[in-house]
Design an enzyme around this catalytic site. Structure first.
Site, PDB file in Angstrom:
ATOM      1  N   ASN A   8      -0.094  37.766   4.907  1.00 33.17           N
ATOM      2  CA  ASN A   8      -0.750  37.185   6.066  1.00 33.17           C
ATOM      3  C   ASN A   8      -1.059  38.345   7.020  1.00 33.17           C
ATOM      4  OD1 ASN A   8      -1.564  35.789   8.294  1.00 33.17           O
ATOM      5  ND2 ASN A   8       0.234  34.468   8.418  1.00 33.17           N
ATOM      6  N   ARG A  89      -3.707  35.071   2.839  1.00 35.70           N
ATOM      7  CA  ARG A  89      -4.101  33.969   3.713  1.00 35.70           C
ATOM      8  C   ARG A  89      -5.392  34.378   4.419  1.00 35.70           C
ATOM      9  NH1 ARG A  89      -2.355  32.924   9.686  1.00 35.70           N
ATOM     10  NH2 ARG A  89      -3.029  30.784   9.941  1.00 35.70           N
ATOM     11  N   HIS A 178      -4.468  25.542   9.730  1.00 32.31           N
ATOM     12  CA  HIS A 178      -3.121  25.224   9.213  1.00 32.31           C
ATOM     13  C   HIS A 178      -3.179  24.371   7.950  1.00 32.31           C
ATOM     14  CE1 HIS A 178      -1.785  25.462  13.679  1.00 32.31           C
ATOM     15  NE2 HIS A 178      -1.511  26.614  13.091  1.00 32.31           N
ATOM     16  N   HIS A 206       2.017  19.839  12.649  1.00 35.69           N
ATOM     17  CA  HIS A 206       2.419  21.248  12.575  1.00 35.69           C
ATOM     18  C   HIS A 206       2.422  21.761  14.008  1.00 35.69           C
ATOM     19  CE1 HIS A 206       2.189  25.444  10.772  1.00 35.69           C
ATOM     20  NE2 HIS A 206       1.883  25.650  12.039  1.00 35.69           N
ATOM     21  N   ILE A 207       3.626  21.867  14.583  1.00 36.49           N
ATOM     22  CA  ILE A 207       3.681  22.266  15.987  1.00 36.49           C
ATOM     23  C   ILE A 207       4.523  23.530  16.123  1.00 36.49           C
ATOM     24  CG2 ILE A 207       3.737  21.228  18.284  1.00 36.49           C
ATOM     25  CD1 ILE A 207       4.757  18.716  17.165  1.00 36.49           C
ATOM     26  N   ARG A 239      -2.707  28.236  24.410  1.00 35.52           N
ATOM     27  CA  ARG A 239      -4.058  27.646  24.304  1.00 35.52           C
ATOM     28  C   ARG A 239      -4.109  26.275  24.974  1.00 35.52           C
ATOM     29  NH1 ARG A 239      -4.617  28.515  17.903  1.00 35.52           N
ATOM     30  NH2 ARG A 239      -2.744  29.778  18.070  1.00 35.52           N
ATOM     31  N   ASP A 283       6.826  29.933  25.345  1.00 31.27           N
ATOM     32  CA  ASP A 283       7.838  29.621  24.332  1.00 31.27           C
ATOM     33  C   ASP A 283       8.566  28.319  24.691  1.00 31.27           C
ATOM     34  OD1 ASP A 283       9.678  31.533  22.199  1.00 31.27           O
ATOM     35  OD2 ASP A 283      10.578  29.727  23.042  1.00 31.27           O
ATOM     36  N   ARG A 285      11.346  27.077  23.856  1.00 33.25           N
ATOM     37  CA  ARG A 285      12.778  27.168  24.222  1.00 33.25           C
ATOM     38  C   ARG A 285      12.926  27.506  25.696  1.00 33.25           C
ATOM     39  NH1 ARG A 285      13.711  30.738  19.004  1.00 33.25           N
ATOM     40  NH2 ARG A 285      11.668  31.309  19.788  1.00 33.25           N
ATOM     41  N   GLY A 331       7.645  25.846  14.023  1.00 32.78           N
ATOM     42  CA  GLY A 331       8.734  26.221  14.935  1.00 32.78           C
ATOM     43  C   GLY A 331       9.255  25.092  15.819  1.00 32.78           C
ATOM     44  N   GLU A 334      10.094  21.754  13.559  1.00 33.05           N
ATOM     45  CA  GLU A 334      11.301  21.849  12.737  1.00 33.05           C
ATOM     46  C   GLU A 334      12.579  21.921  13.564  1.00 33.05           C
ATOM     47  OE1 GLU A 334      10.789  25.173   9.974  1.00 33.05           O
ATOM     48  OE2 GLU A 334       8.756  24.462   9.578  1.00 33.05           O
ATOM     49  N   GLU A 383       4.067  28.088   3.850  1.00 34.40           N
ATOM     50  CA  GLU A 383       2.694  28.457   3.481  1.00 34.40           C
ATOM     51  C   GLU A 383       2.687  29.570   2.435  1.00 34.40           C
ATOM     52  OE1 GLU A 383       2.433  28.528   7.790  1.00 34.40           O
ATOM     53  OE2 GLU A 383       0.310  28.088   7.586  1.00 34.40           O
TER      54      GLU A 383
END
Ligand code: ADP
Length: 395
Positions: A8, A89, A178, A206-207, A239, A283, A285, A331, A334, A383
């Site tokens: 990638n 990719r 994705h 897919h986040i 974004r 981020d 977190r 990320g 999951e 992936e």
């Protein structure tokens, strides 16, 4: 037995994973960051060990050479010719590539021609391809496109409500992204549910730092939240996702430091989303931690993020006219149990419910309650494995 490497390549990075195929064993993985910036960092993980070094890696050819030499240095391979296949990719495949393909000179030229659809990504992907061609010219080389899985979308979904000529002459349409991840987790979901994918309606979320949601009808993408570019759809790390397009000329006309559309697009790509709204971080977190301390910007960013995810799931339940399973991956999907809880809390009317005992950090699999009409699943994406499998299949 063969060794296949999944690549990638970004503009200043090269992420890789080496597999023993067909066993699908991961032998090593790594990343080279800050290529061309003088102080590049290369990290290699293998056998539970992690080795990092900082050195000057001028370009992608040097980066690939470094990876290959490290593989020898760490006794993962004895010589270059043990690697028999490479999968790259590629972000934009446009309308040209509906599936993975063997790369020849024509394919490489086409990937470069598609750069107008992914100006940051395709040139980097092509640089990675060229670097491998130079150092390992005889191995099987395959391109796996992020957009390929979405080429099954019907015209009503991929066309924008603008005049036909913009599609016909300028190729303005929804391409999505994705795709490899949505494909992988949708198939894993079917396995987990022990049902043929041809009978299932699945919404895949897919986040991660970037994010997209896809409506999967019987294993095929029929709609997805990213658009002409990966700026569309969900609110993301930096974004904006969907906004009223009239905001762009308004900002150009009224904000002195935003002199043209390119400047606004840059703000929408790099200074918006969680970062822009919270004023703190891109981020999740950091956002969650700040929210717990009562930071108002982080709280608003978190709530808006949940709201956007929920609304796309709602849209896609309408597109599919029902849903059997909702899958969280990447990320945030999951790991972010709080986001999952809050998204699904707002969808209880549709028969979705998560079990708080299963919806915890570190748990993968079915997190829904026994009564939940819709299964809610956490499936780690992979992936690289899809890329390695495609190389194996096409060689
Ligand atoms: P990328 O799109 O760059 O591949 P990832 O899929 O790695 O991104 O996702 C990165 C995001 O996942 C970050 O916002 C990060 O905060 C988030 N994340 C990672 N671990 C957790 C966690 N335990 N709880 C919430 N969010 C998390």
């Amino acid at each position: 037995m063969s060794k296949t490497i999944a690549i990638n390549a970004g503009s200043s990075s090269l992420k890789w994973q080496l597999y023993k195929m067909p066993e699908e064993d991961v032998l090593a993985q790594g990343i080279i960051e800050r290529i061309g910036l003088g102080d590049s960092i290369s990290t290699v993980k293998f056998d539970g060990k992690k080795e990092s070094q900082t050195l000057d890696v001028a370009d992608h050819v040097q980066a690939v050479k470094l990876v290959l030499d490290d593989l020898i240095r760490f006794n993962i391979i004895a010589s270059y010719d043990e690697i028999t296949g490479v999968g790259h990719r590629v972000v934009a495949g446009g309308e040209l590539f509906k599936e993975s393909v063997l790369i020849d000179d024509q394919v490489l030229a086409q990937i470069e021609e598609l750069s107008s659809l992914a100006p940051l990504h395709n040139p980097a992907n092509a640089a990675g391809i060229r670097a491998f061609k130079e150092l390992l010219p005889d191995i099987t080389s395959v391109a796996v496109f992020d957009t390929a899985f979405h080429t099954t979308m019907p015209e009503v979904a991929y066309r924008y409500p603008i005049a036909d000529k913009y599609y016909t002459d300028y190729k303005v349409r929804k391409y999505g992204a994705h795709g490899t991840s949505h494909y992988y987790v949708a198939h894993e979901a079917a396995k987990l549910l022990s049902k043929p994918i041809e009978e299932l309606k699945i919404i895949t979320a897919h986040i991660g730092n970037g994010g997209s949601i896809t409506a999967n009808l019987h294993g095929k993408s029929v709609d997805t939240s990213m658009g002409f570019t990966p700026l569309a759809g969900l609110m993301m790390g930096t974004r904006s996702g969907d906004i009223d397009p009239a905001i762009i000329p308004y900002l150009v006309e009224n904000v002195p430091e935003l002199e043209d559309a390119a400047a606004v697009t840059n703000v929408l790509n790099k200074e918006s989303g969680l970062l822009g709204v919270s004023g703190l971080s891109s981020d999740m977190r950091d956002i969650e931690n700040a929210m717990e301390e009562g930071h108002p910007g982080a709280t608003l960013a978190y709530d808006m993020f949940v709201d956007r995810v929920k609304k796309f799931i709602g849209q896609y339940m309408a597109v599919l006219n029902g849903v059997d399973a909702l899958v969280f991956t990447a990320g945030i999907g999951e790991n972010g149990w709080m986001i999952r809880r809050d998204v699904v809390k707002g969808l209880s009317w549709f028969g979705m419910e998560v079990d708080p005992e299963k919806n915890v950090f570190g748990f993968a699999g079915d997190i829904s309650t026994a009564d939940s009409k819709v299964k809610v699943l956490v499936i780690p994406t992979d992936e690289e494995l899809v890329i390695a499998r495609d190389v194996e299949r096409l060689k």
